[in-house]
Design an enzyme around this catalytic site. Structure first.
Site, PDB file in Angstrom:
ATOM      1  N   GLU A  68      66.919  82.340  23.526  1.00 36.11           N
ATOM      2  CA  GLU A  68      67.557  81.608  22.423  1.00 36.11           C
ATOM      3  C   GLU A  68      66.529  81.150  21.400  1.00 36.11           C
ATOM      4  O   GLU A  68      66.789  81.145  20.210  1.00 36.11           O
ATOM      5  CB  GLU A  68      68.375  80.409  22.948  1.00 36.11           C
ATOM      6  CG  GLU A  68      69.297  79.865  21.864  1.00 36.11           C
ATOM      7  CD  GLU A  68      70.017  78.581  22.230  1.00 36.11           C
ATOM      8  OE1 GLU A  68      69.664  77.919  23.233  1.00 36.11           O
ATOM      9  OE2 GLU A  68      70.935  78.203  21.471  1.00 36.11           O
ATOM     10  N   ARG A 120      62.260  76.519  35.050  1.00 36.88           N
ATOM     11  CA  ARG A 120      63.310  75.628  35.543  1.00 36.88           C
ATOM     12  C   ARG A 120      64.097  76.190  36.715  1.00 36.88           C
ATOM     13  O   ARG A 120      64.711  75.437  37.465  1.00 36.88           O
ATOM     14  CB  ARG A 120      64.215  75.201  34.377  1.00 36.88           C
ATOM     15  CG  ARG A 120      63.524  74.190  33.487  1.00 36.88           C
ATOM     16  CD  ARG A 120      64.355  73.851  32.282  1.00 36.88           C
ATOM     17  NE  ARG A 120      63.837  74.456  31.077  1.00 36.88           N
ATOM     18  CZ  ARG A 120      64.562  74.687  29.989  1.00 36.88           C
ATOM     19  NH1 ARG A 120      65.832  74.371  29.978  1.00 36.88           N
ATOM     20  NH2 ARG A 120      64.011  75.228  28.931  1.00 36.88           N
TER      21      ARG A 120
HETATM   22  O1  LIG Z   1      69.413  82.998  28.175  1.00 32.31           O
HETATM   23  P1  LIG Z   1      68.154  82.818  27.398  1.00 32.31           P
HETATM   24  O2  LIG Z   1      68.373  82.864  25.915  1.00 32.31           O
HETATM   25  O3  LIG Z   1      67.110  83.801  27.825  1.00 32.31           O
HETATM   26  O4  LIG Z   1      67.607  81.357  27.662  1.00 32.31           O
HETATM   27  C1  LIG Z   1      67.620  80.761  28.919  1.00 32.31           C
HETATM   28  C2  LIG Z   1      66.240  80.470  29.404  1.00 32.31           C
HETATM   29  O5  LIG Z   1      65.551  79.599  28.473  1.00 32.31           O
HETATM   30  C3  LIG Z   1      64.966  78.521  29.189  1.00 32.31           C
HETATM   31  O6  LIG Z   1      63.705  78.889  29.718  1.00 32.31           O
HETATM   32  P2  LIG Z   1      62.336  78.707  28.924  1.00 32.31           P
HETATM   33  O7  LIG Z   1      61.508  79.914  29.200  1.00 32.31           O
HETATM   34  O8  LIG Z   1      62.613  78.421  27.484  1.00 32.31           O
HETATM   35  O9  LIG Z   1      61.676  77.414  29.498  1.00 32.31           O
HETATM   36  P3  LIG Z   1      61.211  76.975  30.967  1.00 32.31           P
HETATM   37  O10 LIG Z   1      59.861  77.581  31.200  1.00 32.31           O
HETATM   38  O11 LIG Z   1      61.176  75.481  30.866  1.00 32.31           O
HETATM   39  O12 LIG Z   1      62.214  77.453  31.981  1.00 32.31           O
HETATM   40  C4  LIG Z   1      65.919  78.314  30.340  1.00 32.31           C
HETATM   41  O13 LIG Z   1      65.278  77.622  31.420  1.00 32.31           O
HETATM   42  C5  LIG Z   1      66.293  79.722  30.731  1.00 32.31           C
HETATM   43  O14 LIG Z   1      65.336  80.273  31.608  1.00 32.31           O
HETATM   44  N1  LIG Z   2      69.955  75.126  24.391  1.00 37.75           N
HETATM   45  C1  LIG Z   2      69.144  75.155  25.458  1.00 37.75           C
HETATM   46  N2  LIG Z   2      68.899  74.029  26.163  1.00 37.75           N
HETATM   47  C2  LIG Z   2      68.083  74.055  27.239  1.00 37.75           C
HETATM   48  N3  LIG Z   2      67.457  75.162  27.652  1.00 37.75           N
HETATM   49  C3  LIG Z   2      67.668  76.294  26.972  1.00 37.75           C
HETATM   50  N4  LIG Z   2      67.189  77.543  27.166  1.00 37.75           N
HETATM   51  C4  LIG Z   2      67.703  78.313  26.191  1.00 37.75           C
HETATM   52  N5  LIG Z   2      68.508  77.629  25.392  1.00 37.75           N
HETATM   53  C5  LIG Z   2      68.496  76.340  25.851  1.00 37.75           C
HETATM   54 MG   LIG Z   3      63.657  78.946  31.947  1.00 37.29          MG
END
Ligand SMILES: O=P(O)(O)OC[C@H]1O[C@H](OP(=O)(O)OP(=O)(O)O)[C@H](O)[C@@H]1O
Ligand SMILES: Nc1ncnc2[nH]cnc12
Ligand SMILES: [Mg+2]
Length: 223
Positions: free
Chosen positions: A143, A106
Site C-alpha cells: 500500500e 508484524r
Molecule cells: O497488502 P499490502 O499492501 O502488501 O500491505 C500489507 C503489509 O504492509 C504492512 O507491512 P510493512 O512491511 O509495511 O511493515 P512491517 O514491517 O511493520 O510489517 C503490513 O504489516 C502487511 O505486512
Molecule cells: N493502512 C495500513 N495500516 C496498517 N498497516 C498497513 N499495511 C499496509 N497498509 C496498512
Molecule cells: Mg508487515
C-alpha cells in the site's frame, strides 16, 4: 452457542477511540469469505468485536492518504492477545497444518504463538539480507511502497501444509509475494489468515488460496 451464517448479515458497529472517531461497517459475511468456509461462530464474532474496540487509527501515516491501522494495543494486553489466538483457533478448528509462515515484521507478533497452539512449526518470511544461506526471493508493491521478501531454501519439506499469516491484508502485494515463495519452496497453502483486511483495496483478489480475516475495515479510501 455456535451460529452458522449462511445468509450473511450486516452489523453496523460504532465506537469512539484513539485519535479519530469512526464507524465500522461489517460487510455481509457471505461476501467476506468467498473462498473459505462460510462460517463464523457467535464466539468468533464476539471476540472480533472486542478486539476491534482496542485498535487505533492514524490518518496520514506513514504517508499522506494512508489511514494506518495500529494493532499493537492487542499485544500490550495479554487478555486481548489470548482472545486473538482463541478466535484463530476456533476458526481453524480441526485443520491439520504443518507450518505457520509469518511475514516480517508484524506477522511475527502472533505467528509463532499461533503455531505453538496448533502444534505446528513456524517459518519466517523476512525482508532482504536477514536470512543466512541460500534463499528464494520475490519483490512486490504494497500500500505504501515496494519491498522484497525472502525465505530460506529447504525449510519446507515438499508437500507440507502451510497457513500464511500477517496482521493486515491491504493491496495483497506482501501476501501474494509470500505465497509465491511458499509455493516455490514446496509448500501447499491451505489458507491466508489476517487480523484485518482493508476492503477498498480488494487484496484478496490477488491471492490464490482461501482467505480468512477476522475484521474488515476501510470500505473506502481515506479522503
Ligand atoms: O497488502 P499490502 O499492501 O502488501 O500491505 C500489507 C503489509 O504492509 C504492512 O507491512 P510493512 O512491511 O509495511 O511493515 P512491517 O514491517 O511493520 O510489517 C503490513 O504489516 C502487511 O505486512
Ligand atoms: N493502512 C495500513 N495500516 C496498517 N498497516 C498497513 N499495511 C499496509 N497498509 C496498512
Ligand atoms: Mg508487515
Amino acid at each position: 452457542m455456535t451460529g452458522v451464517h449462511t445468509t450473511g448479515c450486516k452489523i453496523i458497529h460504532g465506537w469512539r477511540h484513539g485519535p479519530t472517531s469512526y464507524i465500522s461497517t461489517w460487510i455481509p459475511i457471505n461476501k467476506r469469505y468467498p473462498l473459505t468456509k462460510n462460517i463464523m461462530s457467535d464466539r468468533i464474532q464476539e471476540l472480533a468485536g472486542e478486539l476491534k474496540l482496542s485498535l487505533k487509527k492514524f490518518p496520514n501515516f506513514p504517508s499522506e492518504g494512508i489511514l494506518f491501522e495500529d494493532f499493537l494495543p492487542i499485544f500490550a494486553n495479554p487478555d486481548l492477545f489470548a482472545k486473538l489466538l482463541e478466535a484463530f483457533k476456533l476458526h481453524l478448528k480441526d485443520v491439520k497444518v504443518d507450518y505457520i509462515v509469518g511475514l516480517e515484521s508484524r506477522g511475527f507478533l502472533f505467528g509463532p504463538a499461533l503455531a505453538l497452539q496448533l502444534n505446528a512449526g513456524f517459518i519466517p518470511v523476512r525482508k532482504p539480507g536477514k536470512l543466512p544461506g541460500p534463499t528464494l526471493s520475490a519483490s512486490f508493491q504494497k500500500e505504501y511502497g515496494s519491498d522484497v521478501f525472502e525465505i530460506q531454501e529447504g525449510v519446507i519439506p515438499e508437500g507440507s501444509t502451510v497457513i500464511i499469516v500477517d496482521d493486515i491484508l491491504a493491496t495483497g502485494g506482501s501476501a501474494s509475494a509470500a505465497g509465491e515463495l511458499v509455493t516455490k519452496a514446496g509448500g501447499k497453502i491451505l489458507e491466508y489468515l489476517f487480523v484485518m483486511e482493508l476492503d477498498f483495496l480488494k487484496g484478496r483478489d490477488k491471492l490464490s488460496a482461501p482467505v480468512f480475516t477476522l475484521l474488515s475495515g476501510q470500505p473506502e479510501k481515506l479522503k
